[in-house]
Design a protein around this motif. Structure first.
Motif, mmCIF file in Angstrom:
data_model
loop_
_atom_site.group_PDB
_atom_site.id
_atom_site.type_symbol
_atom_site.label_atom_id
_atom_site.label_comp_id
_atom_site.label_asym_id
_atom_site.label_seq_id
_atom_site.Cartn_x
_atom_site.Cartn_y
_atom_site.Cartn_z
ATOM 1 N N VAL A 1 0.837 -1.205 0.000
ATOM 2 C CA VAL A 1 0.000 0.000 0.000
ATOM 3 C C VAL A 1 0.865 1.245 0.000
ATOM 4 C CG1 VAL A 1 -1.578 1.369 1.422
ATOM 5 C CG2 VAL A 1 -2.049 -1.038 1.010
ATOM 6 N N VAL B 1 -0.285 2.459 -3.592
ATOM 7 C CA VAL B 1 -1.647 2.987 -3.464
ATOM 8 C C VAL B 1 -1.599 4.437 -2.997
ATOM 9 C CG1 VAL B 1 -3.898 2.732 -2.333
ATOM 10 C CG2 VAL B 1 -2.534 0.705 -2.920
ATOM 11 N N PRO B 2 -2.197 5.371 -3.749
ATOM 12 C CA PRO B 2 -2.199 6.768 -3.311
ATOM 13 C C PRO B 2 -3.031 6.942 -2.042
ATOM 14 C CG PRO B 2 -3.643 6.469 -5.211
ATOM 15 C CD PRO B 2 -2.909 5.180 -5.030
ATOM 16 N N ARG B 3 -2.527 7.786 -1.160
ATOM 17 C CA ARG B 3 -3.251 8.013 0.097
ATOM 18 C C ARG B 3 -4.520 8.801 -0.171
ATOM 19 N NH1 ARG B 3 -4.036 11.414 4.454
ATOM 20 N NH2 ARG B 3 -2.950 13.169 3.498
ATOM 21 N N PRO B 4 -5.649 8.354 0.372
ATOM 22 C CA PRO B 4 -6.897 9.111 0.178
ATOM 23 C C PRO B 4 -6.796 10.484 0.825
ATOM 24 C CG PRO B 4 -7.187 7.382 1.831
ATOM 25 C CD PRO B 4 -5.854 7.145 1.195
ATOM 26 N N ASN C 1 -12.065 7.042 -2.125
ATOM 27 C CA ASN C 1 -12.187 5.670 -2.600
ATOM 28 C C ASN C 1 -12.256 4.745 -1.385
ATOM 29 O OD1 ASN C 1 -11.440 2.958 -3.458
ATOM 30 N ND2 ASN C 1 -10.839 3.874 -5.412
ATOM 31 N N LEU D 1 -11.981 1.536 -1.015
ATOM 32 C CA LEU D 1 -10.929 0.530 -0.965
ATOM 33 C C LEU D 1 -9.605 1.160 -0.546
ATOM 34 C CD1 LEU D 1 -9.949 -2.329 -1.376
ATOM 35 C CD2 LEU D 1 -9.631 -1.818 -3.810
ATOM 36 N N HIS D 2 -9.283 2.329 -1.097
ATOM 37 C CA HIS D 2 -8.046 3.010 -0.717
ATOM 38 C C HIS D 2 -8.055 3.376 0.765
ATOM 39 C CE1 HIS D 2 -6.929 4.415 -5.084
ATOM 40 N NE2 HIS D 2 -6.973 3.099 -4.942
ATOM 41 N N LEU E 1 -7.381 0.206 2.706
ATOM 42 C CA LEU E 1 -5.982 -0.214 2.577
ATOM 43 C C LEU E 1 -5.065 0.684 3.406
ATOM 44 C CD1 LEU E 1 -5.859 -1.030 -1.244
ATOM 45 C CD2 LEU E 1 -5.890 -2.645 0.660
ATOM 46 N N TRP E 2 -5.311 1.986 3.413
ATOM 47 C CA TRP E 2 -4.464 2.888 4.180
ATOM 48 C C TRP E 2 -4.718 2.772 5.674
ATOM 49 C CZ3 TRP E 2 -0.317 6.100 3.761
ATOM 50 C CH2 TRP E 2 0.264 6.172 2.501
ATOM 51 N N GLY F 1 -13.217 -3.618 2.904
ATOM 52 C CA GLY F 1 -13.440 -2.662 1.819
ATOM 53 C C GLY F 1 -14.913 -2.482 1.518
#
Length: 325
Positions: free
Chosen positions: A47, A51-54, A171, A173-174, A177-178, A232
Motif C-alpha cells: 500500500v 496505493v495513493p493516500r486518500p 475511494n 478501498l483506498h 488499505l491505508w 473494503g
C-alpha cells in the motif's frame, strides 16, 4: 439500502463469519499481538508503495486504524488465545453494533429513538446472561476482552465514516488499505514488550515447513478476503448509509461463525449462552434497525390536509431607483 448493497452486506457477513476460523488457525501458530501486526504488515508494505493516500484528514484515518485495526484485534486475538470459544467470540464481537449506535449519536449527532435505547438495553442484558454463563463455566476475562474488541471496532466505524464524510470522492478501498498502515508498528512493539522480541519471528520461521502451511493459508484468507474484500465492502457501505442502517448486517456474522465453529472445530455452546446470544441479536437488531428518521418538517409538508386559500403576500413598495442602487 438497495438490493445490490444488501447482497454486498451479506457477502461481508459470510467472509467475516469464516474469518474467525482462519483466526483460530493462525493463533495456533503465532502469538496474538505479532499475528495482528503481521496481518496488517502484509497489506501495508505494498500500500505504501503503490496505493495513493486518500485525501482525508489524518486524524480520522488514525481513528479508523487505531479502533478497527489495533484495539479490535489486540483485544480479540488476546481473548481467543486466553480461551474464548471461536464461535462465541463471533457473537460477542457484534457488541460493536450497539456501541456504534451510541458513538454515532455522540460524535455524528445521529438522532437516537426510544426504541433504539430499549434495544441497546436488551442487548446489554443478553451480554450479562452470557457473562453469567461464562463465569460459571470458564474465565470471565476473555469475554470482557472480546467486548473491548467490539468497542474498538465501533470507534473504527466512526473513524471510517468521518473520513468518508470529509471528502466527496474518497475511494473506500483506498481508505481501507491505508487503514492497514496504522496498526503494524504499534502491534509489533506490543509483541516485543509482552510476547518477547524474537518469539513471533521464530514462530514465523518455524511455519516455513511442510506442516506450517495452514498458518500461511489462514494469513492469506484474513488479508485477502477478511480485510481487503470484507473491510473494503464494509467501508463502502458505511460511507453511503447511516451507521444505524449498516450496523445490523454485522449481527448475522455470529450465525456463520457459530455454525462454522460447530462444523469444523466441534464447539457446542451451552444452552444459556445460546439464550443470551438470541437476546443480544434481538436487542442489537432493534437498536440498529430503526434507521434515520425523516425530519419533522418534511413529514408535515408531505402530509395531506385541507386546502387553504391564502392571500398573496403583499410586498412593501420599493422605489426602483433604490433597488437599482
Amino acid at each position: 439500502m438497495t438490493n445490490r448493497d444488501r447482497l454486498l452486506g451479506l457477502a461481508v457477513v459470510v467472509l467475516w463469519g469464516l474469518n474467525f476460523l482462519a483466526i483460530h488457525v493462525g493463533l495456533e501458530h503465532f502469538p496474538p499481538f505479532f499475528f495482528a501486526g503481521l496481518r496488517f504488515a502484509v497489506i501495508a508494505i505494498p500500500v505504501l508503495l503503490f496505493v495513493p493516500r486518500p485525501r482525508v484528514p489524518w486524524r480520522w484515518l488514525l481513528l479508523y486504524g487505531i479502533g478497527f485495526g489495533i484495539l479490535q484485534f489486540a483485544f480479540l486475538f488476546t481473548a481467543l488465545r486466553a480461551g474464548m470459544p471461536t464461535g462465541l467470540s463471533s457473537l460477542v464481537l457484534q457488541s460493536s453494533a450497539p456501541f456504534t449506535v451510541l458513538l454515532g449519536a455522540v460524535f455524528l449527532r445521529e438522532r437516537l429513538r426510544g426504541v433504539q435505547l430499549a434495544g441497546i438495553a436488551v442487548a446489554m442484558a443478553g451480554m450479562a446472561v452470557i457473562g453469567w454463563d461464562r463465569a460459571h463455566h470458564a474465565a470471565l476475562l476473555p469475554l470482557l476482552l472480546t467486548l473491548l474488541g467490539g468497542l474498538g471496532w465501533a470507534f473504527g466505524n466512526i473513524g471510517s465514516r468521518m473520513a468518508a464524510a470529509a471528502s466527496e470522492n474518497v475511494n473506500p478501498l483506498h481508505l481501507t488499505l491505508w487503514m492497514a498502515v496504522v496498526p503494524p508498528i504499534p502491534m509489533f512493539a506490543l509483541s516485543a514488550l509482552t510476547e518477547g522480541p524474537a518469539t513471533g519471528w521464530n514462530d514465523l520461521i518455524a511455519s516455513c515447513s511442510s506442516t506450517g502451511w495452514p498458518a500461511f493459508a489462514a494469513l492469506a484468507y484474513i488479508v485477502a478476503l477478511g480485510t481487503i474484500a470484507g473491510s473494503g465492502l464494509w467501508t463502502y457501505l458505511m460511507s453511503r448509509y447511516p451507521a444505524s442502517t449498516v450496523a445490523p448486517l454485522s449481527l448475522v456474522v455470529p450465525v456463520v461463525g457459530i455454525a462454522a465453529s460447530w462444523a469444523f472445530l466441534h464447539e457446542t455452546p451451552s444452552a444459556l449462552s445460546l439464550v443470551g446470544a438470541l437476546i443480544v441479536i434481538v436487542g442489537a437488531f432493534t437498536a440498529t434497525s430503526a434507521g434515520r428518521r425523516v425530519p419533522a418538517a418534511v413529514v408535515e409538508d408531505a402530509t395531506p390536509g385541507p386546502i387553504r386559500h391564502t392571500e398573496p403576500t403583499r410586498q412593501p413598495f420599493q422605489d426602483p431607483k433604490l433597488v437599482d442602487a
